[in-house]
Write an enzyme that holds these catalytic residues in place. Structure first.
Site, PDB file in Angstrom:
ATOM      1  N   THR A 133     -69.355 120.200  40.443  1.00 32.68           N
ATOM      2  CA  THR A 133     -69.588 121.047  39.287  1.00 32.68           C
ATOM      3  C   THR A 133     -69.476 120.251  37.989  1.00 32.68           C
ATOM      4  O   THR A 133     -68.741 119.249  37.927  1.00 32.68           O
ATOM      5  CB  THR A 133     -68.570 122.207  39.248  1.00 32.68           C
ATOM      6  OG1 THR A 133     -68.682 122.920  38.013  1.00 32.68           O
ATOM      7  CG2 THR A 133     -67.144 121.688  39.372  1.00 32.68           C
ATOM      8  N   TYR A 141     -59.689 125.414  38.735  1.00 32.62           N
ATOM      9  CA  TYR A 141     -60.983 125.241  39.403  1.00 32.62           C
ATOM     10  C   TYR A 141     -61.541 123.841  39.151  1.00 32.62           C
ATOM     11  O   TYR A 141     -61.979 123.148  40.080  1.00 32.62           O
ATOM     12  CB  TYR A 141     -61.971 126.297  38.906  1.00 32.62           C
ATOM     13  CG  TYR A 141     -63.381 126.082  39.396  1.00 32.62           C
ATOM     14  CD1 TYR A 141     -63.722 126.313  40.722  1.00 32.62           C
ATOM     15  CD2 TYR A 141     -64.379 125.635  38.529  1.00 32.62           C
ATOM     16  CE1 TYR A 141     -65.015 126.112  41.174  1.00 32.62           C
ATOM     17  CE2 TYR A 141     -65.677 125.425  38.971  1.00 32.62           C
ATOM     18  CZ  TYR A 141     -65.993 125.666  40.299  1.00 32.62           C
ATOM     19  OH  TYR A 141     -67.269 125.464  40.746  1.00 32.62           O
TER      20      TYR A 141
END
Length: 680
Positions: A452, A495
């Site tokens: 990501t 995250y």
């Protein structure tokens, strides 16, 4: 039950079930939190305890005066009356027999008078052959127990209620036969059974199977009381290894066995700071038996039951049909039922490849993607319904893999902030488990990982210029090309940390173990088969809300810029990396729409409003942690080394997704409305 008539074992016909849930004194809020969801699951029964010891403790009477009517007014309630007040016990423990055996029957009589209108059956003691619940060291031949429970059962039956004998744990046919010889079975209407196959009972050891144990039980009951029913008063499966699919399967199996009732233990996990029983504190299995977590997050079992009851549960648990032929070398896609994973899997399947879909189906809606793949490609789809956090359950899926694409993850920043440990387990440990499974298989299969752009952090050092509907970088190079792979890592939010850790492990396995790996750090991907939510998949989420006529929440001012990329282009990027893995082993690429697909949230909303054909209702909230003002991927490395380009422009891609959603989520209604407005 008439033993000459076969008991209905078809799960379609056996829809009734219940849950076990113990409520501790003072848990008013917890009770109110759990009860509506237990009812929403379709449960018809609830088994809970009515502790004699707690009732006589300070505040106990007031607690049960509230609890029993509250539960009994909503659901068929089975109170289990057990635990001797220590001051009345022969041993000074709640597991000891009372000094005056009749005092137990007197308490049962009191319960019937005070609460009896709220239930029809009453359970007498819990696990009476278990030392933790009945101290048989001082009652070796169970004479005290039989006199105590037999008298209470006789009196309850005389008064018009139906007594249930507590289930032995572990199941012991000799103990049950003793209850028959002593006359206890003759005065009860049902007998409980406790069994936890796969959690404590070994299916190759003490556990002989439902049919064998319940058959033994039925045979004993037929000797002493042919009218007595067999109830499974406790069964369950612990998800301590994160194998929620197996819990769902065990529930379906328990519904089909030859018993008159089934109570699943339990609805809610035990909080980690609560001791279960003396001596059992550190056994993790006790803490994960619920259908929901201790903080009330639904596991797969609870979610499916609340979505559509037993039929929904059966449909999903039957999706797994492993059928890989000997010698096959499949492509493995973890998270293969998800949005990107299912699109990638479909591209390989269309070319005749065998594809293993490894997924825990935890995200609502993704089972529809698996069903779609199976309908399109049949036996070349090989579902493995397991969780990457459980190494033992996933290893076999990689044994013959020729390539692995790893998409399985916890994907929301908001969820990671609320549950950082779960986020770490799914993203970091799950990735290491995948890498280790590939390494153990010894086939040197390439592993391509979906990372990501969050590994670059909030990009707070980039100076931004605020224009009419968006932010743009002051740096001309970044404005022209985007963020490159040479940008320093700056993990932000749990995250970002968990995905960043996984990202680095994947790259290191190329160095340390010579496994051909590569990493794609993705921007915002959108397209068909995406079930977007407010926390993840924002493009699809906005479209879904717009087509539903529902308001859209925006966090920040909406001028944030992202380079949104259509999933077809993302699939081509992943495939290009695999095709060139020998040349790009151990490398990382940024993957996004690039400057040509760089749009602000406000610009996307404006385009969605045109597609929806009506004004959007929007609201603005506070910025979220770690949210970047601007992220556009510099994709020149992908283009230069692999010849890849983003071909779908964002306006046409958005229209494509809108059409897919209209046809597949709204039965074409939104598309018809759009056409009608055009004709008008």
């Amino acid at each position: 039950m008439n033993p000459t008539v076969p008991f209905p074992t078809d799960p379609v016909r056996r829809k009734s079930y219940g849950f076990v849930e113990w409520f501790r004194p003072g848990e008013f809020d917890r009770t109110e939190q759990l009860l509506p969801n237990i009812l929403a699951s379709g449960a018809g029964y609830l088994r809970t305890h009515l502790s004699w010891a707690e009732y006589l403790a300070p505040g106990g009477e007031e607690w049960f005066d509230w609890l029993i009517p509250r539960l009994g007014s909503q659901i068929d309630l089975l109170p289990c009356i057990h635990y001797t007040p220590p001051s009345m016990s022969r041993t000074g423990r709640s597991s000891g027999a009372p000094r005056d055996l009749k005092s137990y029957a007197d308490f049962v009589d009191h319960v019937l008078t005070r609460y009896g209108r709220h239930f029809s059956h009453i359970e007498l003691w819990n696990e009476p052959n278990n030392l933790l619940d009945w101290d048989w060291r001082d009652d070796g031949d169970f004479l005290l127990f039989c006199e105590m429970v037999g008298g209470a059962a006789y009196w309850a039956k005389h008064r018009g209620w139906k007594p249930v004998l507590g289930g032995p744990c572990p199941f012991d046919p000799y103990w049950l036969n003793l209850m028959g010889e002593r006359g206890v079975l003759g005065v009860v209407d049902a007998v409980g059974f406790h069994g936890f196959p796969g959690t404590w009972d070994s299916e190759t050891g003490t556990w002989g199977g439902w049919d064998m144990h319940l058959g033994e039980m039925r045979k004993i009951l037929d000797r002493y009381n042919r009218d007595a029913e067999v109830w499974i008063t406790e069964t369950g499966y612990s998800t301590w290894r994160s194998d929620e699919m197996e819990q769902a399967r065990r529930f379906v199996k328990a519904l089909s066995v030859p018993a008159d009732r089934m109570y699943w233990y339990s609805w809610c996990d035990v909080p980690p700071d609560v001791p279960v029983q003396e001596g059992l504190w550190f056994d993790p299995r006790h803490y994960h038996l619920g259908a929901v977590t201790h903080d009330y997050q639904p596991k797969l079992l609870a979610r499916l039951l609340m979505e559509g009851g037993v039929s929904r549960l059966e449909d999903v648990t039957q999706l797994a049909t492993p059928n890989l032929s000997a010698g096959a070398a499949p492509v493995v896609v973890t998270g293969g039922s998800g949005f990107i994973g299912s699109n990638l899997a479909d591209s390989f399947l269309q070319e005749g490849e065998d594809v293993v879909i490894l997924d825990n189906l935890s995200r609502p809606g993704v089972d529809q993607n698996l069903a779609w793949l199976t309908e399109r490609h049949g036996k070349r789809v090989h579902p493995v319904l397991a969780d990457v956090r459980d190494l033992r359950s996933i290893e076999a899926a990689f044994s013959d893999a020729k390539a692995v694409f790893h998409f399985a993850a916890q994907t929301a920043v908001t969820t990671s902030l609320a549950h950082p440990i779960d986020d770490f387990e799914a993203n970091a440990r799950g990735t290491v488990n995948v890498l280790e499974a590939v390494r153990k298989a010894g086939k040197n299969a390439p592993v391509i990982f979906a990372s990501t752009n969050k590994v670059y952090g909030a990009l707070e050092d980039l100076k931004m210029l605020e224009v009419e509907d968006r932010y743009i970088p002051a740096n001309e190079g970044v404005r022209s090309h985007g963020i490159g792979e040479d940008r320093p890592l700056d993990f932000c939010t749990p995250y970002g940390c968990s995905k960043g850790v996984a990202d680095q492990y994947v790259l290191d396995y190329a160095k340390s173990y010579s496994i051909p790996t590569a990493v794609l750090r993705m921007s915002c991907i959108y397209g068909p088969r995406q079930f977007g939510t407010e926390d993840q998949g924002w493009v699809a989420h906005f479209l879904i809300r717009a087509l539903s006529g529902e308001p859209i929440s925006i966090y920040g001012n909406g001028k944030q810029v992202r380079d949104i990329l259509h999933v077809d282009d993302a699939v081509q990027a992943y495939r290009a990396v695999l095709s060139n893995i020998a040349e790009v082993k151990g490398e990382v690429f940024n993957l996004g729409g690039g400057p040509l697909n760089a749009v602000s949230i406000l610009a996307v909303l404006e385009e969605i409003e045109k597609l929806a054909g009506h004004p959007l209702e929007t609201g603005f909230g506070d910025w979220r942690a770690g949210d970047q003002y601007y992220f556009v991927a510099d994709t020149r490395k992908l283009e230069r080394q692999l010849g890849w380009q983003a071909r779908v422009r964002w306006q046409s891609g958005l229209r494509h997704l809108g059409e897919w959603l209209a046809d597949n989520r709204f039965d074409g209604r939104s598309r018809r409305r759009q056409k009608q407005k055009v004709r008008a």
